[in-house]
Enzyme design. Structure first.
Site, PDB file in Angstrom:
ATOM      1  N   GLU A 186       9.422   1.668  11.074  1.00 32.43           N
ATOM      2  CA  GLU A 186      10.459   2.685  10.896  1.00 32.43           C
ATOM      3  C   GLU A 186       9.754   4.019  10.904  1.00 32.43           C
ATOM      4  O   GLU A 186       8.998   4.353   9.988  1.00 32.43           O
ATOM      5  CB  GLU A 186      11.209   2.444   9.588  1.00 32.43           C
ATOM      6  CG  GLU A 186      12.183   1.319   9.781  1.00 32.43           C
ATOM      7  CD  GLU A 186      12.919   0.925   8.546  1.00 32.43           C
ATOM      8  OE1 GLU A 186      12.728   1.554   7.504  1.00 32.43           O
ATOM      9  OE2 GLU A 186      13.682  -0.041   8.638  1.00 32.43           O
TER      10      GLU A 186
ATOM     11  N   CYS B  93      13.745  10.894   7.206  1.00 25.60           N
ATOM     12  CA  CYS B  93      13.624  10.481   8.608  1.00 25.60           C
ATOM     13  C   CYS B  93      14.954  10.599   9.339  1.00 25.60           C
ATOM     14  O   CYS B  93      14.991  10.868  10.536  1.00 25.60           O
ATOM     15  CB  CYS B  93      13.114   9.060   8.687  1.00 25.60           C
ATOM     16  SG  CYS B  93      14.138   7.914   7.756  1.00 25.60           S
TER      17      CYS B  93
ATOM     18  N   GLU C 186       9.025  16.791  14.977  1.00 25.67           N
ATOM     19  CA  GLU C 186       9.598  16.496  13.659  1.00 25.67           C
ATOM     20  C   GLU C 186       8.938  17.417  12.624  1.00 25.67           C
ATOM     21  O   GLU C 186       7.750  17.286  12.347  1.00 25.67           O
ATOM     22  CB  GLU C 186       9.340  15.024  13.285  1.00 25.67           C
ATOM     23  CG  GLU C 186      10.040  14.620  12.003  1.00 25.67           C
ATOM     24  CD  GLU C 186       9.671  13.216  11.532  1.00 25.67           C
ATOM     25  OE1 GLU C 186       8.484  12.848  11.580  1.00 25.67           O
ATOM     26  OE2 GLU C 186      10.589  12.493  11.088  1.00 25.67           O
TER      27      GLU C 186
ATOM     28  N   LYS D  35       0.878  -1.175   0.000  1.00 27.02           N
ATOM     29  CA  LYS D  35       0.000   0.000   0.000  1.00 27.02           C
ATOM     30  C   LYS D  35       0.910   1.218   0.000  1.00 27.02           C
ATOM     31  O   LYS D  35       1.430   1.630   1.040  1.00 27.02           O
ATOM     32  CB  LYS D  35      -0.889  -0.019   1.252  1.00 27.02           C
ATOM     33  CG  LYS D  35      -2.250   0.631   1.092  1.00 27.02           C
ATOM     34  CD  LYS D  35      -2.210   2.109   0.782  1.00 27.02           C
ATOM     35  CE  LYS D  35      -1.927   2.962   2.002  1.00 27.02           C
ATOM     36  NZ  LYS D  35      -1.664   4.376   1.637  1.00 27.02           N
TER      37      LYS D  35
HETATM   38  P1  NAD Z   1       2.213   8.559   7.431  1.00 30.69           P
HETATM   39  O1  NAD Z   1       2.360   7.778   8.692  1.00 30.69           O
HETATM   40  O2  NAD Z   1       1.208   9.633   7.391  1.00 30.69           O
HETATM   41  O3  NAD Z   1       1.849   7.589   6.213  1.00 30.69           O
HETATM   42  C1  NAD Z   1       2.670   6.495   5.860  1.00 30.69           C
HETATM   43  C2  NAD Z   1       1.805   5.432   5.221  1.00 30.69           C
HETATM   44  O4  NAD Z   1       0.886   4.932   6.187  1.00 30.69           O
HETATM   45  C3  NAD Z   1       0.958   5.929   4.047  1.00 30.69           C
HETATM   46  O5  NAD Z   1       0.951   4.926   3.049  1.00 30.69           O
HETATM   47  C4  NAD Z   1      -0.422   6.085   4.668  1.00 30.69           C
HETATM   48  O6  NAD Z   1      -1.475   5.964   3.756  1.00 30.69           O
HETATM   49  C5  NAD Z   1      -0.429   4.942   5.664  1.00 30.69           C
HETATM   50  N1  NAD Z   1      -1.367   5.078   6.780  1.00 30.69           N
HETATM   51  C6  NAD Z   1      -1.801   6.222   7.360  1.00 30.69           C
HETATM   52  N2  NAD Z   1      -2.665   5.923   8.358  1.00 30.69           N
HETATM   53  C7  NAD Z   1      -2.771   4.571   8.420  1.00 30.69           C
HETATM   54  C8  NAD Z   1      -3.491   3.665   9.238  1.00 30.69           C
HETATM   55  N3  NAD Z   1      -4.303   4.084  10.205  1.00 30.69           N
HETATM   56  N4  NAD Z   1      -3.338   2.344   9.015  1.00 30.69           N
HETATM   57  C9  NAD Z   1      -2.523   1.890   8.047  1.00 30.69           C
HETATM   58  N5  NAD Z   1      -1.825   2.692   7.237  1.00 30.69           N
HETATM   59  C10 NAD Z   1      -1.928   4.032   7.420  1.00 30.69           C
HETATM   60  O7  NAD Z   1       3.673   9.087   7.085  1.00 30.69           O
HETATM   61  P2  NAD Z   1       4.087  10.060   5.870  1.00 30.69           P
HETATM   62  O8  NAD Z   1       3.648  11.430   6.232  1.00 30.69           O
HETATM   63  O9  NAD Z   1       3.660   9.442   4.601  1.00 30.69           O
HETATM   64  O10 NAD Z   1       5.678   9.944   5.930  1.00 30.69           O
HETATM   65  C11 NAD Z   1       6.498  10.765   6.700  1.00 30.69           C
HETATM   66  C12 NAD Z   1       6.913  10.079   7.985  1.00 30.69           C
HETATM   67  O11 NAD Z   1       7.616   8.867   7.699  1.00 30.69           O
HETATM   68  C13 NAD Z   1       7.866  10.909   8.821  1.00 30.69           C
HETATM   69  O12 NAD Z   1       7.497  10.858  10.162  1.00 30.69           O
HETATM   70  C14 NAD Z   1       9.212  10.215   8.627  1.00 30.69           C
HETATM   71  O13 NAD Z   1      10.145  10.410   9.645  1.00 30.69           O
HETATM   72  C15 NAD Z   1       8.787   8.789   8.505  1.00 30.69           C
HETATM   73  N6  NAD Z   1       9.821   7.995   7.843  1.00 30.69           N
HETATM   74  C16 NAD Z   1      10.583   7.140   8.593  1.00 30.69           C
HETATM   75  C17 NAD Z   1      11.603   6.397   8.005  1.00 30.69           C
HETATM   76  C18 NAD Z   1      12.483   5.486   8.821  1.00 30.69           C
HETATM   77  O14 NAD Z   1      13.176   4.654   8.238  1.00 30.69           O
HETATM   78  N7  NAD Z   1      12.490   5.580  10.151  1.00 30.69           N
HETATM   79  C19 NAD Z   1      11.830   6.529   6.634  1.00 30.69           C
HETATM   80  C20 NAD Z   1      11.035   7.412   5.902  1.00 30.69           C
HETATM   81  C21 NAD Z   1      10.026   8.124   6.524  1.00 30.69           C
END
Ligand code: NAD
Length: 502
Positions: free
Chosen positions: A265, A299, A396, A190
């Site tokens: 992550e 991240c 963040e 997804k």
């Molecule tokens: P997000 O959590 O909003 O969304 C990530 C994914 O989760 C999307 O595909 C979204 O549709 C899905 N999602 C959202 N709500 C959900 C739910 N209730 N159930 C299942 N899936 C759901 O994150 P974002 O805004 O897309 O990405 C940015 C974040 O990702 C930042 O916090 C960043 O630090 C983190 N990030 C972490 C790493 C790492 O390796 N630690 C790497 C990249 C990004």
């Protein structure tokens, strides 16, 4: 024609195919329309519509989970040599279409070409690396006891769900999908709703490389319906998730009824600590690179600069000159260093911190404003005179925004660095070896680099502690997540068995 014009022309050619039907789900090797209709993918460069995208819900997720379940036994049992050959061909397919992947990613996410062209190739490297690990992935140990020959073996856990975010989405999804496939799992992916283009390219490349239908399925849609349904599906045995910390906590709750194994992550507010004895020119380069590359939407970015008070003034002055020189522009222009932020919601979030910084009493030493109205462009920003208790030091921001905090002693630097809900990465700049050993021993972070920016080496463990994650990617750690350990004990003779009811 300028390099930008050339890239734009190529992009138009690549995007042409989406004009009619947009992006559909890909389930069991077939295009499938979204049960919840469609949504629009918007380019952050000029807010134009790129294409329509299938919007999935629980019905589509169920279909994809069934496809992954049916494809699992044959994929699990396919000889490792054959699975390896398919993964290598996927890597080759990515390399052959790296330009298309990078151009689409830039347009979909606003990331600059200079970084995305490399990220696409790193996606291929991920497939090659895990293809090479396949032959040993199921190996185990023998642990002999006086009465038993105990052996262990590893088997793939089953169909898994992979949920990815919008920052460098192609590269990040290959980090998860490559080891899952190498382990012998089947996948329902997804991708983030904000960046659906390259997930479509990946599944296409994989099928062309000979991946059997149903082994990798892509369902587009939003987190609250498609994402949620994936985490709740009983046939999905594990969820590998990359995204925000609060989404990770929601997924834990959503997966509770089906006892989902999860790997998270999550976010970070990572410190870079610069001591007075460091190579300050190299430290300056690394500090700038680790917060302003990839639009700061990273991240592992070092978003908190902890700087020794004796060098603070000089270091910040040099920082300001360089920041003001960073080229913000069209992501397809090869000279651009920062492109637009992903979407309106995120743009509002990032720019809201300009006022928050002022209200909290920090200074805006560079940037702090938007650029134009056509896209989601912001100036690279530096906050100085900050304290670790301020929101700009705790939350963040996930944009090209750095918060600088002064410290006067090693103890104070460590205390500030660790005073965060997050613990993803830490970066230390000092030429004092024993200090580096002392400091890294106490620094609360899953990954630490000394006198270096973040350089990813695939065999090393990648992941965070505290609110930054659970579990590790990379090397054998990836297989530990996508596989189950089994123990089998063989009696060596007629050892005494306790007799009851005799
Ligand atoms: P997000 O959590 O909003 O969304 C990530 C994914 O989760 C999307 O595909 C979204 O549709 C899905 N999602 C959202 N709500 C959900 C739910 N209730 N159930 C299942 N899936 C759901 O994150 P974002 O805004 O897309 O990405 C940015 C974040 O990702 C930042 O916090 C960043 O630090 C983190 N990030 C972490 C790493 C790492 O390796 N630690 C790497 C990249 C990004």
């Amino acid at each position: 024609m300028s390099p930008l014009e050339q890239n734009l022309k190529k992009l138009q050619r690549y995007l042409g195919r989406y004009a009619l039907d947009g992006i559909q789900h890909r389930i069991a090797g077939q295009d499938v329309k979204g049960s919840a209709g469609t949504f629009k993918s918007i380019s952050p460069v000029d807010k134009s519509e790129i294409c329509s995208v299938a919007r999935g819900n629980a019905k589509d997720i169920d279909k994809a989970a069934q496809a992954a379940k049916s494809a699992f036994p044959a994929w699990r049992d396919m000889p490792s040599k054959e699975r390896k050959a398919i993964l290598i061909r996927i890597a080759e397919g990515i390399e052959a279409r790296a330009e298309e992947i990078a151009l689409c990613e830039c347009w979909d996410t606003g990331q600059a070409w200079r970084f995305m062209s490399k990220a696409a190739l790193r996606g291929a490297e991920n497939f090659r690396y895990f293809a090479d690990q396949i032959s040993a992935a199921r190996d185990g140990k023998h642990l002999k006891s006086p009465t038993l020959m105990n052996i262990t073996t590893r088997v793939p856990i089953g169909p898994v769900g992979i949920i990815t975010p919008w920052n460098t989405p192609f590269m990040l999804s290959t980090w998860k999908i490559a080891p899952a496939l190498a382990a012998g799992c089947t996948v329902v992916h997804k991708p983030a709703e904000a960046s659906p283009l390259t997930a479509r390219l990946l599944v296409e490349i994989a099928e062309e490389a000979g991946l059997p239908p149903g082994v990798l399925n892509t369902v587009n849609g939003f987190g609250e319906d498609a994402g949620r349904a994936l985490t709740e599906h009983p046939d999905i045995k594990a969820i590998a998730f990359v995204g925000e910390s609060r989404t990770g906590s929601m997924i834990t709750k959503q997966g509770a009824d089906t006892l989902k194994r999860t790997h998270f992550e999550l976010g970070g507010k990572n410190p870079v600590i610069v001591f007075e004895d460091a190579d300050l020119e190299r430290a300056l380069d690394a500090v700038i690179f680790m917060i302003y590359s990839i639009n700061g939407e990273r991240c592992t970015s070092s978003s908190r600069l902890l700087i020794h008070e004796s060098i603070r003034e000089e270091f910040e002055a040099k920082l300001i000159v360089r920041i003001n020189n960073i080229k913000v522009g069209h992501p397809l222009d090869p000279s651009t260093e920062i492109g637009p932020l992903i979407n309106e919601e995120h743009y509002k979030k990032v720019t809201s911190y300009f006022n928050i910084a002022k209200e909290d009493g920090a200074n805006i030493a560079a940037g702090g404003d938007k650029i134009g109205e056509t896209g989601y462009f912001v100036r690279p920003t530096l906050f100085t005179g900050a304290h670790n208790s301020m929101r700009i030091a705790r939350e963040e921001i996930f944009g090209p925004v750095l918060t600088s905090i002064a410290f006067s002693s090693e103890d104070e630097a460590l205390q500030i660095a660790n005073d965060s809900p997050y613990g993803l990465t830490g970066y230390l700049w000092t030429n004092d070896l024993t200090r580096a050993l002392r400091f890294t021993d106490k620094l609360e972070a899953g990954m630490i680099w000394v006198n270096s920016e973040n350089v990813r080496h695939l065999p090393t463990p990648f992941g965070g502690i505290k609110a930054s994650g659970i579990g590790r990617d990379g090397g054998d750690w990836s297989f530990e997540f996508y596989m189950e350990q089994k123990h089998i004990g063989f009696a060596l003779g007629n050892h005494k068995i306790s007799r009851l009811g005799v």
